[in-house]
Scaffold this active site. Structure first.
Site, PDB file in Angstrom:
ATOM      1  N   ASP A   2       0.821  -1.200   0.000  1.00  0.00           N
ATOM      2  CA  ASP A   2       0.000   0.000   0.000  1.00  0.00           C
ATOM      3  C   ASP A   2       0.864   1.263   0.000  1.00  0.00           C
ATOM      4  O   ASP A   2       1.982   1.250   0.508  1.00  0.00           O
ATOM      5  CB  ASP A   2      -0.908  -0.007   1.242  1.00  0.00           C
ATOM      6  CG  ASP A   2      -2.105   0.911   1.072  1.00  0.00           C
ATOM      7  OD1 ASP A   2      -2.340   1.399  -0.056  1.00  0.00           O
ATOM      8  OD2 ASP A   2      -2.808   1.156   2.069  1.00  0.00           O
ATOM      9  N   GLY A   3       0.316   2.311  -0.554  1.00  0.00           N
ATOM     10  CA  GLY A   3       0.980   3.615  -0.506  1.00  0.00           C
ATOM     11  C   GLY A   3       1.563   4.106  -1.821  1.00  0.00           C
ATOM     12  O   GLY A   3       2.197   5.158  -1.857  1.00  0.00           O
ATOM     13  N   ASN A   4       1.311   3.371  -2.914  1.00  0.00           N
ATOM     14  CA  ASN A   4       1.847   3.794  -4.211  1.00  0.00           C
ATOM     15  C   ASN A   4       1.327   5.167  -4.625  1.00  0.00           C
ATOM     16  O   ASN A   4       2.084   6.032  -5.073  1.00  0.00           O
ATOM     17  CB  ASN A   4       1.437   2.814  -5.312  1.00  0.00           C
ATOM     18  CG  ASN A   4       2.059   1.450  -5.145  1.00  0.00           C
ATOM     19  OD1 ASN A   4       2.902   1.257  -4.282  1.00  0.00           O
ATOM     20  ND2 ASN A   4       1.639   0.507  -5.971  1.00  0.00           N
ATOM     21  N   ASN A  50     -10.601  -3.246  -5.498  1.00  0.00           N
ATOM     22  CA  ASN A  50      -9.887  -2.263  -6.310  1.00  0.00           C
ATOM     23  C   ASN A  50     -10.575  -1.983  -7.650  1.00  0.00           C
ATOM     24  O   ASN A  50     -10.258  -0.994  -8.328  1.00  0.00           O
ATOM     25  CB  ASN A  50      -8.435  -2.701  -6.573  1.00  0.00           C
ATOM     26  CG  ASN A  50      -7.537  -2.568  -5.358  1.00  0.00           C
ATOM     27  OD1 ASN A  50      -6.591  -3.345  -5.168  1.00  0.00           O
ATOM     28  ND2 ASN A  50      -7.803  -1.575  -4.504  1.00  0.00           N
ATOM     29  N   ARG A  53     -11.880   1.528  -8.446  1.00  0.00           N
ATOM     30  CA  ARG A  53     -11.055   2.681  -8.839  1.00  0.00           C
ATOM     31  C   ARG A  53     -11.400   3.125 -10.259  1.00  0.00           C
ATOM     32  O   ARG A  53     -12.010   2.364 -11.018  1.00  0.00           O
ATOM     33  CB  ARG A  53      -9.580   2.290  -8.749  1.00  0.00           C
ATOM     34  CG  ARG A  53      -9.198   1.985  -7.329  1.00  0.00           C
ATOM     35  CD  ARG A  53      -7.717   1.843  -7.167  1.00  0.00           C
ATOM     36  NE  ARG A  53      -7.414   1.596  -5.757  1.00  0.00           N
ATOM     37  CZ  ARG A  53      -6.219   1.733  -5.220  1.00  0.00           C
ATOM     38  NH1 ARG A  53      -5.200   2.107  -5.964  1.00  0.00           N
ATOM     39  NH2 ARG A  53      -6.035   1.497  -3.942  1.00  0.00           N
ATOM     40  N   ARG A 168       2.136  -4.877   6.075  1.00  0.00           N
ATOM     41  CA  ARG A 168       1.375  -3.883   5.308  1.00  0.00           C
ATOM     42  C   ARG A 168       2.138  -2.573   5.346  1.00  0.00           C
ATOM     43  O   ARG A 168       2.444  -2.046   6.413  1.00  0.00           O
ATOM     44  CB  ARG A 168      -0.025  -3.681   5.852  1.00  0.00           C
ATOM     45  CG  ARG A 168      -0.792  -2.674   4.966  1.00  0.00           C
ATOM     46  CD  ARG A 168      -2.237  -2.537   5.315  1.00  0.00           C
ATOM     47  NE  ARG A 168      -2.893  -1.635   4.372  1.00  0.00           N
ATOM     48  CZ  ARG A 168      -4.143  -1.744   3.983  1.00  0.00           C
ATOM     49  NH1 ARG A 168      -4.896  -2.718   4.435  1.00  0.00           N
ATOM     50  NH2 ARG A 168      -4.660  -0.878   3.136  1.00  0.00           N
ATOM     51  N   SER A 176      -7.925  -5.565   5.193  1.00  0.00           N
ATOM     52  CA  SER A 176      -8.555  -5.320   3.890  1.00  0.00           C
ATOM     53  C   SER A 176      -8.839  -6.603   3.095  1.00  0.00           C
ATOM     54  O   SER A 176      -8.478  -6.700   1.919  1.00  0.00           O
ATOM     55  CB  SER A 176      -7.701  -4.357   3.056  1.00  0.00           C
ATOM     56  OG  SER A 176      -7.549  -3.137   3.723  1.00  0.00           O
TER      57      SER A 176
HETATM   58  C1  IPE Z   1      -1.393   0.115  -3.474  1.00  0.00           C
HETATM   59  O1  IPE Z   1      -1.200   1.486  -3.527  1.00  0.00           O
HETATM   60  C2  IPE Z   1      -1.401  -0.517  -4.831  1.00  0.00           C
HETATM   61  C3  IPE Z   1      -2.654  -1.170  -5.239  1.00  0.00           C
HETATM   62  C4  IPE Z   1      -3.783  -1.212  -4.612  1.00  0.00           C
HETATM   63  C5  IPE Z   1      -2.588  -1.834  -6.517  1.00  0.00           C
HETATM   64  P1  IPE Z   1      -2.456   2.458  -3.537  1.00  0.00           P
HETATM   65  O2  IPE Z   1      -2.824   2.726  -4.949  1.00  0.00           O
HETATM   66  O3  IPE Z   1      -3.540   1.932  -2.672  1.00  0.00           O
HETATM   67  O4  IPE Z   1      -1.808   3.755  -2.903  1.00  0.00           O
HETATM   68  P2  IPE Z   1      -2.518   4.815  -1.953  1.00  0.00           P
HETATM   69  O5  IPE Z   1      -3.160   4.077  -0.812  1.00  0.00           O
HETATM   70  O6  IPE Z   1      -3.511   5.541  -2.794  1.00  0.00           O
HETATM   71  O7  IPE Z   1      -1.393   5.690  -1.513  1.00  0.00           O
HETATM   72 MG    MG Z   2      -4.149   2.299  -0.724  1.00  0.00          MG
END
Ligand code: IPE
Ligand code: MG
Length: 241
Positions: A2-4, A50, A53, A168, A176
């Site tokens: 997480d956190g990308n 996801n 998104r 995580r 999650s």
């Molecule tokens: C995690 O990073 C990658 C995936 C879910 C594929 P995020 O895209 O959730 O990054 P944040 O939470 O918005 O920073």
């Molecule tokens: Mg995330």
């Protein structure tokens, strides 16, 4: 992983760049997996939630996955890595599905580590699907059930294994919908480091922390000979010191 997105936003970059940097982090981590005594690594790449998104981000993530499976395949074979995908494949594009099948069969002989990619993965759905498949059995054991657990039954899925250590990144402290059954006794490790910055040093720190935890599984401290086989020599050393 997480956190990308936040990693990218903090640098004034589009979220896509964060995901790209996330793939680079995957490469770095996979490289050190056997050296750190880990034989199975499961990467939560795309959860069933996801799909919520924006389509453009979903498409980008799917493209990156495809790219990873195609370009990193020779390296995975060379490293003795076995690649397997858990989750549902029904909603994936045909090209991606084909790439998964190719990667799985090309790495089937990999013995040095297993890398599982959780893709369109929901642990609740996996548990529900396993329950449905198990419904006709009236002598069901935990082990029988766990064997059915890795996905929706639409593909040849690996047996589930209990998670020893769950990491995580990115500052959130929640599961999650990831491997809920398998995490029953997992050691949980939450770090603020966003996934694109997570490297072998962070990974080693998480594993070091794991070895300082006293795992009792509801019982009393065990002697090394009673410690489950998945735990390594270092763990025994921790007990002996
Ligand atoms: C995690 O990073 C990658 C995936 C879910 C594929 P995020 O895209 O959730 O990054 P944040 O939470 O918005 O920073
Ligand atoms: Mg995330």
């Amino acid at each position: 992983m997480d956190g990308n997105g936040r990693w990218a936003t903090a640098r004034g970059l589009p979220r896509e760049e964060g995901h790209r940097a996330g793939v680079a982090a995957v490469r770095r981590i996979v490289e050190v997996v056997p050296r750190l005594g880990v034989d199975l690594l499961t990467l939560y790449a795309f959860s069933s939630d996801n799909w919520r998104r924006p389509q453009a981000e979903v498409d980008h993530l799917m493209r990156l996955l495809l790219e990873f499976l195609e370009t990193d395949l020779p390296e995975c074979i060379e490293r003795g890595a076995r690649i397997r995908v858990i989750g549902s494949r029904a909603r994936l594009g045909e090209t991606l599905r084909a790439a998964i099948a190719t990667a799985e069969s090309a790495t089937a002989g990999g013995r040095d580590m297993e890398v599982r990619i959780a893709l369109d993965y929901s642990s609740r759905d996996a548990i529900l699907a396993a329950a449905q498949r198990a419904a006709t059995s009236n002598t069901l054991t935990r082990e029988d059930f766990a064997r059915r657990l890795s996905g929706d039954g639409s593909a040849e899925l690996p047996e589930s294994r209990d998670v020893d250590l769950l990491i995580r990144t990115g500052g959130e402290s929640r599961l999650s919908d990831f491997l809920l059954w398998e995490c029953a006794y997992a050691e949980l490790y939450f770090t603020d480091t966003p996934w694109p910055d997570f490297d072998e040093t962070h990974f080693a720190a998480a594993i070091r922390t794991f070895y300082t935890r006293q795992r009792r599984f509801g019982g009393l401290p065990a002697y090394p000979s009673q410690v489950r086989s998945a735990q390594t020599r270092q763990y025994a050393e921790y007990w002996l010191r």
